[in-house]
Design an enzyme around this catalytic site. Structure first.
Site, PDB file in Angstrom:
ATOM      1  NE  ARG A  15    -115.257 -33.205  41.142  1.00 27.94           N
ATOM      2  CZ  ARG A  15    -115.581 -32.344  41.664  1.00 27.94           C
ATOM      3  NH1 ARG A  15    -115.681 -30.845  41.615  1.00 27.94           N
ATOM      4  NH2 ARG A  15    -116.042 -32.488  43.391  1.00 27.94           N
ATOM      5  CE  LYS A  75    -115.596 -31.782  47.761  1.00 28.48           C
ATOM      6  NZ  LYS A  75    -115.637 -30.303  47.747  1.00 28.48           N
ATOM      7  CE1 TYR A  94    -112.191 -26.165  43.871  1.00 29.83           C
ATOM      8  CE2 TYR A  94    -112.183 -28.400  43.439  1.00 29.83           C
ATOM      9  CZ  TYR A  94    -111.995 -26.165  43.341  1.00 29.83           C
ATOM     10  OH  TYR A  94    -112.782 -25.927  42.334  1.00 29.83           O
ATOM     11  CG  HIS A  96    -114.389 -26.200  50.239  1.00 25.58           C
ATOM     12  ND1 HIS A  96    -114.814 -24.877  49.722  1.00 25.58           N
ATOM     13  CD2 HIS A  96    -114.600 -26.987  49.436  1.00 25.58           C
ATOM     14  CE1 HIS A  96    -115.105 -25.108  48.608  1.00 25.58           C
ATOM     15  NE2 HIS A  96    -114.637 -26.432  47.602  1.00 25.58           N
ATOM     16  CD  GLU A 118    -111.089 -23.781  49.291  1.00 24.75           C
ATOM     17  OE1 GLU A 118    -110.748 -24.401  50.298  1.00 24.75           O
ATOM     18  OE2 GLU A 118    -110.901 -24.880  48.425  1.00 24.75           O
ATOM     19  CG  ASP A 270    -118.178 -28.063  48.900  1.00 28.99           C
ATOM     20  OD1 ASP A 270    -118.180 -28.796  49.637  1.00 28.99           O
ATOM     21  OD2 ASP A 270    -117.736 -28.040  47.463  1.00 28.99           O
TER      22      ASP A 270
END
Length: 371
Positions: A15, A75, A94, A96, A118, A270
């Site tokens: 991505r 990510k 993101y 996490h 998120e 995650d």
């Protein structure tokens, strides 16, 4: 503002943070965008398309991080990327953080302003920047589970939907949020026998109205989870507590009592996973077998369908990227309480309460960083 888009370096992650259409949107508002060479090539987004949209192409991640005021990724940054962040630089991706103390420490050390997709909330509730990837992961969970029920991939050798005269597989979905609902759609469509568990009875009522006797809805408790899991061929874990580690709803002892060759897919990995036996895997080696049960715990499931995922993600992220670029992080967060909820680490401080609690850091409310 100068916005940078590096190429993702996590295992089998294809991505990209911005599509050419998103670059065009940002450039039309007076911003500059630099994109690392071949950042989107793997999914058919070529450098020429980025240039046509107004971006400049640079050769290295070091140049992207060195020049940009804001980094837009997909990510969480890997250690080498954390080391390139600098004080006051915006990181929009993101994160996490709850199950990842090393990353949190590295981001604190960098002094960067780290906004996590998120935990950004939406006007109608929910997590709109997490939702598109949860939709993808929920649908993929059934694909992945069906494939790994095949004998050649370690499963018991059962067809999810069965055939006339042979019973279908029993699919159990723990959590009826975005992941669970999308998994449910795919599982029902496959012809499987489906049970969905959740503590939100109103949500179960909604699903019952839509699916009727094609599914079984159950209130989630230790007893109902145990009964459902022991009868299942495929279990999907899709439980989320925003920003916090996922609750361990399926114990090691319960896994050991499951059918041999059954499959569990932990979409919550995650955030640490909701099976006690879960450990993060990659697309290169997506599964392992423990107590005779196949575990699929890929931490970036949507990366397998990277083109679909990239466009779905950009639809959700571009509005906040534009606001951050136009106003700067302080003003953008002052103007939007939902964006403020995305601020996880800021100038060395942890500004998201669930992360601070999970990792043992002092919590500094985001509003205190806006002076």
């Amino acid at each position: 503002m100068l916005i940078g888009v590096p190429k993702e370096i996590k295992n089998h992650e294809y991505r990209v943070g911005l599509t050419p259409a998103s670059v065009r949107e940002l450039c039309s508002r007076g911003n500059q965008v630099v994109v690392q060479k071949d950042a989107g090539k793997a999914i058919g987004l070529h450098d020429e398309q980025y240039v046509a949209a107004g971006a400049s192409i640079v050769d290295s991640a070091e140049e992207v991080y060195g020049r940009a005021d804001m980094i837009v990724k997909v990510k969480e940054p890997q250690p080498a990327e954390c080391a390139m962040l600098r004080e006051g630089q915006i990181l929009y991706t993101y994160l996490h953080l709850a199950p990842d103390p090393e990353q949190c420490a590295a981001l604190m050390k960098s002094g960067a302003v780290c906004i996590a997709y998120e935990t950004i909330t939406g006007p109608g509730g929910g997590l709109p920047l997490l939702a598109p990837m949860s939709e993808v992961a929920g649908r993929m969970s059934i694909q992945a589970g069906a494939a790994h029920l095949e004998k050649s991939k370690g499963g018991m050798g059962i067809l999810l939907g069965g055939v006339p005269g042979v019973a279908p597989a029993h699919v159990v979905i723990i959590g009826a949020g975005v992941v669970g609902t999308n998994a449910l759609q795919m599982a029902v469509g496959s012809g499987a026998r489906v049970t969905v568990l959740d503590k939100n009875v109103d949500r179960l009522r909604q699903l019952d109205l839509v699916y009727g006797n094609r599914i079984v809805t159950q209130y989630s408790s230790a007893q109902s989870i145990e009964e459902a899991v022991l009868s299942a061929e495929l279990v999907i874990g899709g439980v989320l507590i925003p920003g916090a580690a996922a609750p361990k709803l399926v114990t090691r002892r319960l896994i050991s009592r499951m059918k041999q060759g059954a499959v569990v897919v932990d979409v919550a990995i995650d955030q640490g996973g909701c099976f006690e036996t879960s450990s993060a895997t990659t697309h290169a080696e997506p599964t392992y077998v423990l107590d005779g049960v196949v575990h699929y715990c890929v931490a970036n499931m949507p990366g397998a369908v990277a083109r679909t995922s990239t466009f779905a993600l950009n639809n959700a992220t571009i509005c906040h990227a534009a606001a951050l670029a136009e106003k700067g992080w302080k003003e953008a967060i002052k103007d939007n309480a939902h964006l403020k909820n995305g601020l996880n680490v800021c100038l060395g401080k942890v500004t998201y309460e669930a992360v601070a609690r999970e990792l043992g850091h002092d919590y500094v409310p985001a509003k205190d960083m806006l002076h």
